[in-house]
Design a protein around this motif. Structure first.
Motif: not given
Ligand SMILES: Cc1cc2nc3c(=O)[nH]c(=O)nc-3n(C[C@H](O)[C@H](O)[C@H](O)COP(=O)(O)OP(=O)(O)OC[C@H]3O[C@@H](n4cnc5c(N)ncnc54)[C@H](O)[C@@H]3O)c2cc1C
Length: 223
Positions: A2-4, A56-59, A220-221
């Motif tokens: 997951x990303x912040x 909880x990652x954003x793409x 990434x992302x």
């Protein structure tokens, strides 16, 4: 992982994020076409939506305005959590995302979109607003897949060139431009493709070029 940004978006979700219901999700070759039902204003051509994934990652994807709300067309083989989500998402799921924001802004009139699998949706978003004025030249691992996906989102003037045949791609882009000399070139997709095509077109005297990198090898992302 997951990303912040994704974690913060989920925590503050109610205040920051929009939501839409997945009305349908269908595979077309290596792509997935997701129809989203929402009452939000129709997204303009060339905008982006940042999607909060279950991980909880954003793409980032390019919304195509549709009667139900908007459509996303995602390439399932990019290799990260976005691709996994695309492959698995089903009708009935709720999608949370930041409201569409400007990304690829083009002056009025005809467009030649040059890109890769990740560029099909943005080309289709312009076709919605500029019917008959959009030509698309795409590099792809599977030309059949990309042609079918392009058709599924309403594109008809599409040249698909096998990945690696860069000279043919440049020639196809120039041929499209010859058919509409006042058209702006919109280059998007992977960073190497964008840089190569921009340099090749500039070397041929083309000046009316807009670029937007959609992914960079090893990063990434991107958004
Ligand atoms: C403004 C904008 C609009 C976009 N619109 C779309 C769209 O409509 N449809 C769409 O499919 N994509 C679109 N993209 C690209 C998409 O956001 C990226 O491909 C994203 O990295 C995919 O997420 P992932 O989690 O699968 O891979 P990530 O976790 O982000 O990346 C994993 C690895 O794969 C690499 N990678 C990422 N994308 C690709 C690729 N396409 N091919 C090969 N390797 C890749 C990365 O460099 C990294 O090494 C857009 C990007 C931007 C910035």
């Amino acid at each position: 992982m997951s990303s912040a940004k994704g974690k913060i978006a989920r925590l503050l979700g109610g205040m920051l994020l929009q939501s839409a219901k997945v009305a349908s999700a269908e595979d077309t070759g290596g792509f997935r076409r997701i129809v989203l039902k929402t009452n939000l204003p129709k997204p303009r051509a060339g905008t982006k939506v940042q999607v909060l994934l279950p991980s909880d990652d954003m793409r980032t994807y390019s919304p195509i305005a549709s009667p139900e709300g908007f459509v996303l067309l995602g390439w399932k083989h990019a290799g990260g959590p976005g691709s996994r989500w695309l492959s698995e998402v089903q009708a009935g799921a709720e999608l949370r995302f930041f409201a569409p924001q400007g990304s690829l802004e083009l002056s009025e009139g005809p467009v030649v979109v040059v890109g890769d699998e990740t560029s099909v949706a943005v080309a289709a978003s312009f076709e919605v607003e500029r019917q008959g004025q959009v030509q698309v030249v795409l590099q792809a691992g599977s030309v059949d897949d990309v042609r079918r996906a392009a058709e599924a989102v309403g594109l008809s003037r599409v040249s698909a060139i096998q990945r690696g045949e860069t000279e043919r791609l440049v020639e196809a882009a120039l041929a499209a431009h010859k058919a509409a000399p006042e058209a702006v070139f919109a280059l998007s997709g992977g960073s190497e493709l964008v840089a190569t095509i921009r340099n090749a077109l500039r070397a041929r005297g083309v000046r009316n070029i807009k670029t937007k990198t959609y992914w960079v090898p090893g990063k990434t992302g991107l958004d």
